[in-house]
Design an enzyme around this catalytic site. Structure first.
Site, PDB file in Angstrom:
ATOM      1  N   ASP A   1       0.827  -1.203   0.000  1.00 23.09           N
ATOM      2  CA  ASP A   1       0.000   0.000   0.000  1.00 23.09           C
ATOM      3  C   ASP A   1       0.864   1.256   0.000  1.00 23.09           C
ATOM      4  O   ASP A   1       1.987   1.256   0.501  1.00 23.09           O
ATOM      5  CB  ASP A   1      -0.905  -0.013   1.240  1.00 23.09           C
ATOM      6  CG  ASP A   1      -2.115   0.882   1.059  1.00 23.09           C
ATOM      7  OD1 ASP A   1      -2.393   1.291  -0.086  1.00 23.09           O
ATOM      8  OD2 ASP A   1      -2.773   1.189   2.071  1.00 23.09           O
ATOM      9  N   GLY A   2       0.307   2.326  -0.535  1.00 20.59           N
ATOM     10  CA  GLY A   2       0.959   3.630  -0.468  1.00 20.59           C
ATOM     11  C   GLY A   2       1.485   4.150  -1.793  1.00 20.59           C
ATOM     12  O   GLY A   2       2.091   5.234  -1.824  1.00 20.59           O
ATOM     13  N   ASN A   3       1.268   3.414  -2.867  1.00 20.85           N
ATOM     14  CA  ASN A   3       1.770   3.855  -4.178  1.00 20.85           C
ATOM     15  C   ASN A   3       1.222   5.226  -4.572  1.00 20.85           C
ATOM     16  O   ASN A   3       1.968   6.106  -5.014  1.00 20.85           O
ATOM     17  CB  ASN A   3       1.356   2.868  -5.276  1.00 20.85           C
ATOM     18  CG  ASN A   3       2.073   1.549  -5.153  1.00 20.85           C
ATOM     19  OD1 ASN A   3       3.020   1.425  -4.391  1.00 20.85           O
ATOM     20  ND2 ASN A   3       1.611   0.555  -5.899  1.00 20.85           N
ATOM     21  N   GLY A   4      -0.084   5.400  -4.431  1.00 25.61           N
ATOM     22  CA  GLY A   4      -0.734   6.631  -4.860  1.00 25.61           C
ATOM     23  C   GLY A   4      -0.248   7.832  -4.074  1.00 25.61           C
ATOM     24  O   GLY A   4       0.096   8.878  -4.642  1.00 25.61           O
TER      25      GLY A   4
ATOM     26  N   HIS B   1       2.449   3.328  -8.966  1.00 26.49           N
ATOM     27  CA  HIS B   1       2.288   1.899  -9.275  1.00 26.49           C
ATOM     28  C   HIS B   1       3.458   1.387 -10.112  1.00 26.49           C
ATOM     29  O   HIS B   1       3.931   0.274  -9.909  1.00 26.49           O
ATOM     30  CB  HIS B   1       0.976   1.660 -10.035  1.00 26.49           C
ATOM     31  CG  HIS B   1      -0.247   1.966  -9.223  1.00 26.49           C
ATOM     32  ND1 HIS B   1      -0.373   1.581  -7.904  1.00 26.49           N
ATOM     33  CD2 HIS B   1      -1.404   2.608  -9.535  1.00 26.49           C
ATOM     34  CE1 HIS B   1      -1.542   1.989  -7.440  1.00 26.49           C
ATOM     35  NE2 HIS B   1      -2.183   2.612  -8.402  1.00 26.49           N
TER      36      HIS B   1
ATOM     37  N   SER C   1      -7.171  -5.818  -5.083  1.00 28.59           N
ATOM     38  CA  SER C   1      -8.257  -6.394  -4.297  1.00 28.59           C
ATOM     39  C   SER C   1      -9.558  -6.328  -5.086  1.00 28.59           C
ATOM     40  O   SER C   1      -9.678  -5.561  -6.046  1.00 28.59           O
ATOM     41  CB  SER C   1      -8.419  -5.633  -2.977  1.00 28.59           C
ATOM     42  OG  SER C   1      -9.105  -4.418  -3.204  1.00 28.59           O
ATOM     43  N   SER C   2     -10.528  -7.128  -4.669  1.00 28.41           N
ATOM     44  CA  SER C   2     -11.815  -7.102  -5.375  1.00 28.41           C
ATOM     45  C   SER C   2     -12.457  -5.719  -5.238  1.00 28.41           C
ATOM     46  O   SER C   2     -13.260  -5.313  -6.066  1.00 28.41           O
ATOM     47  CB  SER C   2     -12.744  -8.212  -4.869  1.00 28.41           C
ATOM     48  OG  SER C   2     -12.591  -8.422  -3.497  1.00 28.41           O
ATOM     49  N   GLU C   3     -12.054  -4.965  -4.205  1.00 27.29           N
ATOM     50  CA  GLU C   3     -12.584  -3.605  -4.022  1.00 27.29           C
ATOM     51  C   GLU C   3     -11.913  -2.599  -4.972  1.00 27.29           C
ATOM     52  O   GLU C   3     -12.448  -1.532  -5.249  1.00 27.29           O
ATOM     53  CB  GLU C   3     -12.404  -3.139  -2.580  1.00 27.29           C
ATOM     54  CG  GLU C   3     -13.339  -3.807  -1.570  1.00 27.29           C
ATOM     55  CD  GLU C   3     -12.984  -5.252  -1.267  1.00 27.29           C
ATOM     56  OE1 GLU C   3     -11.792  -5.618  -1.324  1.00 27.29           O
ATOM     57  OE2 GLU C   3     -13.917  -6.047  -0.996  1.00 27.29           O
TER      58      GLU C   3
ATOM     59  N   LEU D   1      10.130 -21.436  -4.051  1.00 29.64           N
ATOM     60  CA  LEU D   1       9.237 -20.413  -3.495  1.00 29.64           C
ATOM     61  C   LEU D   1       7.847 -20.463  -4.133  1.00 29.64           C
ATOM     62  O   LEU D   1       7.711 -20.464  -5.355  1.00 29.64           O
ATOM     63  CB  LEU D   1       9.855 -19.032  -3.744  1.00 29.64           C
ATOM     64  CG  LEU D   1       8.989 -17.815  -3.381  1.00 29.64           C
ATOM     65  CD1 LEU D   1       8.852 -17.680  -1.868  1.00 29.64           C
ATOM     66  CD2 LEU D   1       9.577 -16.538  -3.971  1.00 29.64           C
TER      67      LEU D   1
ATOM     68  N   ARG E   1      -4.697  -1.874   8.935  1.00 31.27           N
ATOM     69  CA  ARG E   1      -5.909  -2.621   8.535  1.00 31.27           C
ATOM     70  C   ARG E   1      -5.499  -3.878   7.805  1.00 31.27           C
ATOM     71  O   ARG E   1      -4.415  -3.974   7.263  1.00 31.27           O
ATOM     72  CB  ARG E   1      -6.734  -1.780   7.543  1.00 31.27           C
ATOM     73  CG  ARG E   1      -7.524  -0.656   8.127  1.00 31.27           C
ATOM     74  CD  ARG E   1      -8.535  -0.178   7.083  1.00 31.27           C
ATOM     75  NE  ARG E   1      -7.906   0.514   5.966  1.00 31.27           N
ATOM     76  CZ  ARG E   1      -7.634   1.827   5.932  1.00 31.27           C
ATOM     77  NH1 ARG E   1      -7.927   2.579   6.981  1.00 31.27           N
ATOM     78  NH2 ARG E   1      -7.089   2.383   4.871  1.00 31.27           N
TER      79      ARG E   1
ATOM     80  N   SER F   1      -7.868  -5.223   5.470  1.00 30.96           N
ATOM     81  CA  SER F   1      -8.475  -4.982   4.162  1.00 30.96           C
ATOM     82  C   SER F   1      -8.771  -6.262   3.373  1.00 30.96           C
ATOM     83  O   SER F   1      -8.400  -6.392   2.208  1.00 30.96           O
ATOM     84  CB  SER F   1      -7.590  -4.050   3.323  1.00 30.96           C
ATOM     85  OG  SER F   1      -7.467  -2.807   3.965  1.00 30.96           O
TER      86      SER F   1
END
Ligand code: IPE
Ligand code: MG
Length: 239
Positions: A2-5, A19, A47-49, A113, A171, A173
């Protein structure tokens, strides 16, 4: 991841720039996880969201997945990495779906992996999917925890030992809700494009010092050298 934007916005660039930079970080972390001998690495890429984001941003994320697959294919094959996508990819462009299917097929027998991209993924929908498939296969039967494990999207990923979220939010999420029951959680302020191999290693070392008791009083497993040790112990305990 998270945090790219926000990372891009701080630098007066459009969100998608974050991104692009973030996807380069993905490659370095995959390489490090492989070097460390970690058993499984699951990256929450979409994510699906996230479908509700502007179409242009969604398209950039699709594109970056495509580019990643093209760029990393050789390395994935050479390093015995098992690549899979977890989630609903039905809305991806045909050529991306083809590339995914190809790489999943080519690496199906790989024993290194387990690299999984959660893409078009949501944990609640995964759980509903597992329950529905179980009910279809076992009409009228009561479902056990083991049954649910068995019917998840990728059962052999097992439980999550360590969850890292970058970008400063505390979170989950909708990420692997069932599998994180006993996961160690690590939240870092670092935005994903600034995340480094050094911080990744630092987090693993920090978490390795924590005592994991799995609800028991005496320690049953201690992450001393790396996360694999704990995972093996957990498996032995469960039998
Ligand atoms: C990346 O960060 C997560 C993805 C969906 C790829 P964000 O795009 O959520 O960045 P922020 O949270 O707005 O900074
Ligand atoms: Mg975000």
């Amino acid at each position: 991841m998270d945090g790219n934007g926000r990372w891009a916005k701080q630098r007066s660039h459009p969100r998608v720039w974050g991104h692009v930079r973030g996807s380069a970080v993905v490659s370095t972390i995959v390489e490090e996880a492989d070097n460390l001998g970690i058993e499984a690495l699951t990256m929450y890429a979409f994510s699906s969201e996230n479908w509700s984001r502007p179409q242009t941003e969604v398209r950039v994320l699709f594109n970056l997945l495509f580019k990643f697959l093209k760029k990393e294919r050789e390395r994935i094959l050479k390093n015995n990495i098992r690549f899979r996508i977890m989630g609903d990819v039905s809305n991806l462009p045909e050529q991306t779906k083809k590339l995914i299917a190809q790489l999943e097929g080519e690496t199906a027998h790989h024993t290194g992996l387990k690299l999984t991209f959660a893409f078009g993924y949501g944990a609640r929908s995964e759980i509903a999917y597992a329950v529905n498939r179980f009910m279809k296969a076992n009409p009228g039967k009561e479902m056990s925890e083991d049954d649910l494990n068995e019917f998840l999207m990728i059962p052999d990923l097992g439980d999550v030992d360590l969850l890292i979220r970058t970008g400063g939010d505390h979170r989950v999420s909708n990420f692997m809700l069932w599998q994180i029951a006993y996961a160690e959680m690590f939240f870092t302020e670092t935005k994903w494009p600034d995340f480094t191999v050094t911080e990744f290693r630092f987090i693993i070392e920090q978490v390795a010092k924590r005592e994991r008791r799995f609800g028991a009083i005496a320690p049953t497993a201690n992450l001393e050298t790396n996360v694999i040790v704990a995972r093996e112990n957990q498996r032995l305990i469960r039998g």
